[in-house]
Design an enzyme around this catalytic site. Sequence first.
Site, PDB file in Angstrom:
ATOM      1  N   ASP A 196       0.863  -1.181   0.000  1.00  0.00           N
ATOM      2  CA  ASP A 196       0.000   0.000   0.000  1.00  0.00           C
ATOM      3  C   ASP A 196       0.902   1.236   0.000  1.00  0.00           C
ATOM      4  OD1 ASP A 196      -1.749  -2.118   0.550  1.00  0.00           O
ATOM      5  OD2 ASP A 196      -3.060  -0.858   1.759  1.00  0.00           O
ATOM      6  N   LYS A 259      -6.995   3.373  -3.504  1.00  0.00           N
ATOM      7  CA  LYS A 259      -7.413   3.370  -2.097  1.00  0.00           C
ATOM      8  C   LYS A 259      -7.632   4.805  -1.645  1.00  0.00           C
ATOM      9  CE  LYS A 259      -5.365   2.099   2.417  1.00  0.00           C
ATOM     10  NZ  LYS A 259      -4.209   1.407   3.052  1.00  0.00           N
ATOM     11  N   LYS A 295     -10.351   0.192  -2.541  1.00  0.00           N
ATOM     12  CA  LYS A 295     -10.217   0.003  -1.096  1.00  0.00           C
ATOM     13  C   LYS A 295     -10.546   1.294  -0.357  1.00  0.00           C
ATOM     14  CE  LYS A 295      -6.881  -1.219   2.557  1.00  0.00           C
ATOM     15  NZ  LYS A 295      -5.512  -1.743   2.856  1.00  0.00           N
TER      16      LYS A 295
END
Length: 359
Positions: A196, A259, A295
Site C-alpha cells: 500500500d 485506495k 479500497k
Amino acid sequence: MTTTSKSPRVAPAAGARTEAAKAAAAPVIVPASTPAIVPAGTHGHARNPGVPFDSSWFDDIRVNLSAAERRIATLPGRRSVKKDAQAGWLLKAISCIDLTTLSGDDTTERVKRLCAKAITPVRQDLLDAIGFGDRQLHTGAICVYHRYVATAVEALDGSGIPVAAVSTGFPAGLIPHDLKLKEIEASVRDGASEIDIVITREHVLTGNWKALYAEMRDFREACGDAHVKAILATGELKTMRNVAKASMICMMAGADFIKTSTGKEATNATLLVSLIMLRMIRDYQERTGYKVGYKPAGGVSAAKDILNYQILMKEELGREWLEPDLFRIGASSLLADIERQLEHHVTGRYSAFHRHAIG
C-alpha cells in the site's frame, strides 16, 4: 496464540436458521467448494499493466458534485438489507477486510494476535448457528508497517492470507524517492505480497500529472509480482476533480487497487469520494478492458456503514467487485462490530466490544 473467545456456545434462536435462511445469504457467500479468499489478480481477470501517459484521458474530467451528492443521499433509503441476508453480506465483508494495525505502539505480540484473528475472524459457535460453520472464512489480508511484515508472514504461514505492507514513507509520503523504492523492495523481500503506497500529494495539488504518473510507475516496478494499492489521501486533495484525475493516472501507471486514505487524514473514506473513484474504475475498464480494485480505508468502523459500501460497489461496478481480489476494506475496529451484529442476529442481544477479540 489464539484470540478466540471462551464464552459458551450460542444456540440459535428457535426456528431461526432454516434452509431458506441459508439461501437468502447464499448470493454473497463464496461456495464451500472454493476458498473464501482468492488472492488478488487470480479471480478470472488479468493484472492491470498500465498504459502510456496520455493527458487526453483526464484533461476533460468534470465532476457534477450536486448529482453525485444526490446519488449518495438516496443510497441508504433505496436499499435495506435485513436479517439472514444482512448476515450473508456481513460475512462477505469479512472476507474483504484488510485487518490493520498501524499504531506507533505496535508490538510483535499485537501483530501475532491480529493474525490469529484474521485466521479465525468469527467465533465458531456463531458460524455454526448461522449455518456456515463448515465454510472457510478469513479476512482478505493483514496490513502492517514494514517492521512487522516478517512477523505477520510467519504467523499466517499456511493460512492463504496475504500480508500487505504500508510503504513509501507512510502516511505523509515525504521521504526521498529512492528511499521509497528501497522500502517497497525490503517489504517484498520480507514476504509482503501487497504494498500500500502513498502518492506525493503535491503532484496532484500542483497539477504535475506527469510526475505523479512517473512516481506510480516506479512504485509498480519496485513491487514486482507484489500487487500495489495506490493511496490517494483523498481528504487532502481539495477537490473531487483532483480525486478523479489522480485515480485515473494511478490506474494508467499500473495500480492494482486505488485506495482512499491512509486513515491518518482529517477526512478519510466517504461514500461520496468512493462514488467518484468507482466511476473512474469503470471508465478505465471500458477504455482498457482491465479491472482495478477499490479500497476504502479510515473511518469505516460500523457494520451498517460497510453494507452501504458493498451496495454501492455492486450497483456501480457489478457483483464481481464484491470479491476480495477487487474489493478491500482497510479497517481495525470494523470486524468487532460485525461480530457483534452476527451475535445479535443469532441471540437477539448485543454484546459488549470487550467480549470480542482484537479486530
